[in-house]
Design a protein around this motif. Sequence first.
Motif, short mmCIF file in Angstrom:
data_model
loop_
_atom_site.label_atom_id
_atom_site.label_comp_id
_atom_site.label_asym_id
_atom_site.label_seq_id
_atom_site.Cartn_x
_atom_site.Cartn_y
_atom_site.Cartn_z
N GLN A 1 0.82 -1.20 0.00
CA GLN A 1 0.00 0.00 0.00
C GLN A 1 0.85 1.25 0.00
O GLN A 1 1.86 1.32 0.67
CB GLN A 1 -0.94 0.02 1.22
CG GLN A 1 -2.13 -0.90 1.10
CD GLN A 1 -1.92 -2.22 1.77
OE1 GLN A 1 -0.79 -2.70 1.83
NE2 GLN A 1 -3.00 -2.81 2.27
N GLY A 2 0.43 2.22 -0.74
CA GLY A 2 1.13 3.49 -0.77
C GLY A 2 2.36 3.50 -1.68
O GLY A 2 2.93 4.54 -1.95
N TYR A 3 2.72 2.30 -2.17
CA TYR A 3 3.92 2.17 -2.99
C TYR A 3 3.60 1.66 -4.39
O TYR A 3 3.93 2.28 -5.40
CB TYR A 3 4.91 1.21 -2.29
CG TYR A 3 6.13 0.86 -3.09
CD1 TYR A 3 7.22 1.72 -3.15
CD2 TYR A 3 6.20 -0.34 -3.80
CE1 TYR A 3 8.36 1.40 -3.89
CE2 TYR A 3 7.34 -0.67 -4.54
CZ TYR A 3 8.41 0.20 -4.58
OH TYR A 3 9.53 -0.12 -5.30
N GLY A 4 2.94 0.54 -4.45
CA GLY A 4 2.67 -0.10 -5.74
C GLY A 4 3.29 -1.49 -5.76
O GLY A 4 3.37 -2.17 -4.74
N TYR A 5 3.73 -1.90 -6.94
CA TYR A 5 4.33 -3.22 -7.10
C TYR A 5 5.78 -3.08 -7.52
O TYR A 5 6.12 -2.26 -8.37
CB TYR A 5 3.57 -4.04 -8.15
CG TYR A 5 2.11 -4.27 -7.81
CD1 TYR A 5 1.71 -5.40 -7.12
CD2 TYR A 5 1.14 -3.34 -8.18
CE1 TYR A 5 0.38 -5.61 -6.80
CE2 TYR A 5 -0.21 -3.54 -7.86
CZ TYR A 5 -0.57 -4.68 -7.17
OH TYR A 5 -1.88 -4.88 -6.85
N ASN A 6 6.63 -3.90 -6.94
CA ASN A 6 8.01 -3.99 -7.40
C ASN A 6 8.03 -4.82 -8.68
O ASN A 6 7.60 -5.97 -8.70
CB ASN A 6 8.88 -4.65 -6.33
CG ASN A 6 10.32 -4.82 -6.79
OD1 ASN A 6 10.61 -5.66 -7.63
ND2 ASN A 6 11.21 -3.99 -6.26
N VAL A 7 8.52 -4.21 -9.76
CA VAL A 7 8.43 -4.81 -11.09
C VAL A 7 9.14 -6.16 -11.15
O VAL A 7 8.56 -7.17 -11.58
CB VAL A 7 9.00 -3.86 -12.17
CG1 VAL A 7 9.15 -4.58 -13.51
CG2 VAL A 7 8.10 -2.64 -12.33
N GLU A 8 10.38 -6.18 -10.69
CA GLU A 8 11.16 -7.41 -10.79
C GLU A 8 10.54 -8.54 -9.97
O GLU A 8 10.40 -9.67 -10.43
CB GLU A 8 12.60 -7.17 -10.32
CG GLU A 8 13.50 -8.34 -10.64
CD GLU A 8 14.98 -8.01 -10.44
OE1 GLU A 8 15.31 -6.83 -10.17
OE2 GLU A 8 15.80 -8.95 -10.55
N TYR A 9 10.09 -8.21 -8.78
CA TYR A 9 9.49 -9.21 -7.90
C TYR A 9 8.18 -9.74 -8.51
O TYR A 9 7.96 -10.95 -8.56
CB TYR A 9 9.22 -8.59 -6.53
CG TYR A 9 8.44 -9.48 -5.58
CD1 TYR A 9 9.01 -10.63 -5.04
CD2 TYR A 9 7.12 -9.16 -5.24
CE1 TYR A 9 8.29 -11.44 -4.18
CE2 TYR A 9 6.39 -9.97 -4.38
CZ TYR A 9 6.99 -11.11 -3.85
OH TYR A 9 6.28 -11.91 -3.01
N LEU A 10 7.35 -8.83 -9.00
CA LEU A 10 6.07 -9.25 -9.56
C LEU A 10 6.28 -10.11 -10.81
O LEU A 10 5.61 -11.13 -11.01
CB LEU A 10 5.21 -8.03 -9.90
CG LEU A 10 3.78 -8.32 -10.35
CD1 LEU A 10 3.03 -9.15 -9.33
CD2 LEU A 10 3.02 -7.01 -10.63
N HIS A 11 7.25 -9.72 -11.64
CA HIS A 11 7.59 -10.49 -12.83
C HIS A 11 8.00 -11.91 -12.46
O HIS A 11 7.51 -12.89 -13.02
CB HIS A 11 8.71 -9.78 -13.58
CG HIS A 11 9.11 -10.44 -14.87
ND1 HIS A 11 10.28 -11.14 -15.01
CD2 HIS A 11 8.48 -10.51 -16.06
CE1 HIS A 11 10.36 -11.62 -16.24
NE2 HIS A 11 9.29 -11.25 -16.92
#
Lengths: 215, 215
Positions: free
Chosen positions: A64-74
Amino acid sequence: MRAMDEREISPAVIDRLPRYFRYLGVLKEDGVEKISSQELSSLMNVTASQIRQDLNNFGGFGQQGYGYNVEYLHEEIGKILGLDKQHNLIVMGAGKLGQALINYMMYRNRGFLFKGAFDTDASLWGRTVGDIRVFPPEKLEEFIRDNHIDIAVLTLPKTEAQATAERLAAAGIRAIWNFAHVDLKVPGNVLVENVHLQDSLLKLSYKIHSYERDN
Amino acid sequence: MRAMDEREISPAVIDRLPRYFRYLGVLKEDGVEKISSQELSSLMNVTASQIRQDLNNFGGFGQQGYGYNVEYLHEEIGKILGLDKQHNLIVMGAGKLGQALINYMMYRNRGFLFKGAFDTDASLWGRTVGDIRVFPPEKLEEFIRDNHIDIAVLTLPKTEAQATAERLAAAGIRAIWNFAHVDLKVPGNVLVENVHLQDSLLKLSYKIHSYERDN
DNA sequence: TAGATTGTTAATCGATTAACAATC
DNA sequence: TAGATTGTTAATCGATTAACAATC
């Protein structure tokens, strides 16, 4: 924060997963570190709400308040798609389409290893496509066993497709990537993903004429 | 009895049309004269209700107490799909996949005529695939105009796909059958049908692992 | 006419979008 | 803390299925 229980994932969600994976891969390559559902939504032309709903089928990957970490989500979507496992493939039918798929897919997709091709045409036996050897059909069962083949790519004429699918199922294959112009009947433990090229072209034809009628 | 007014046809219905067409083609070949929605439903594994709903988006093709005439319905769905019109195609990218598509699709699909292929690789210029000649890209606009090309098959690396799509759009192409691993951005009057092979294979991989988790 | 099966309306189900409390 | 954005519940929308009157 977490939600992964035994709920059935809807086919619509599964359809979208590879697309998320693809976009996140590009973002990662571009060095983007974080992304909000809102930003991703405008990139992909879907609603932010849908993105959050889709992802939360598999767990809470954001903050929350940040979003998604691209590398982690990938990485995580990759795992959901089974890309952390290795797959061994054979191609049934070493005709033009089979050969093209071997060449086209082989180097692009780590984790999907083409191990061999099979064809009834004796003139192809022993020859190689890419660096994949073509074998006679009688070697099929033995080859599947010895090489731990789990996926068969079916690029046969529709007349041969069903019988071959049954033989593959009996030989213990797990999944069929079907390019033949028929719907296969296989036991429920054999998974089928269809690529019906003719159907796809017909859809495009429909769209053209539908568009012309309306404009 | 009739229902064809200006209502928008849902994408789900359009997706199913080629499949209806395919099954009716087989029935016709098998000499089946008439079929009820109930019979077709058990053949295709969809509900009879859905079949009747789907067809009635386009008009009343059946007859109460009788069912549907197979040949007539096949013909009519063919018209809905635009198969009574001729389409002229070019292939952008004469690599393995482009070549395979030319060979694979050319003779199967009457009404879809492959007219030429284009590639940046000068060593291919003047050579033929099937009986289709490969041209250099600078001839593209002229060729599209002279041969009334309406569909372009895009089998290019993703790095080149978007720029080529824009050029095709500017040259007046009507539709793109996209095999490149990207979502194209084109003007609204250019129709796109995607065949994302990698996405399809990833879906199969998901199914395998999802099945294994659940069993 | 009686039986069968469509065409179509109504009911249900599922998927998408909106809203907002939780929380980083 | 204040601001941002998720995770999740509730509301809406659309698609599928059921039901049945129309009719061949």
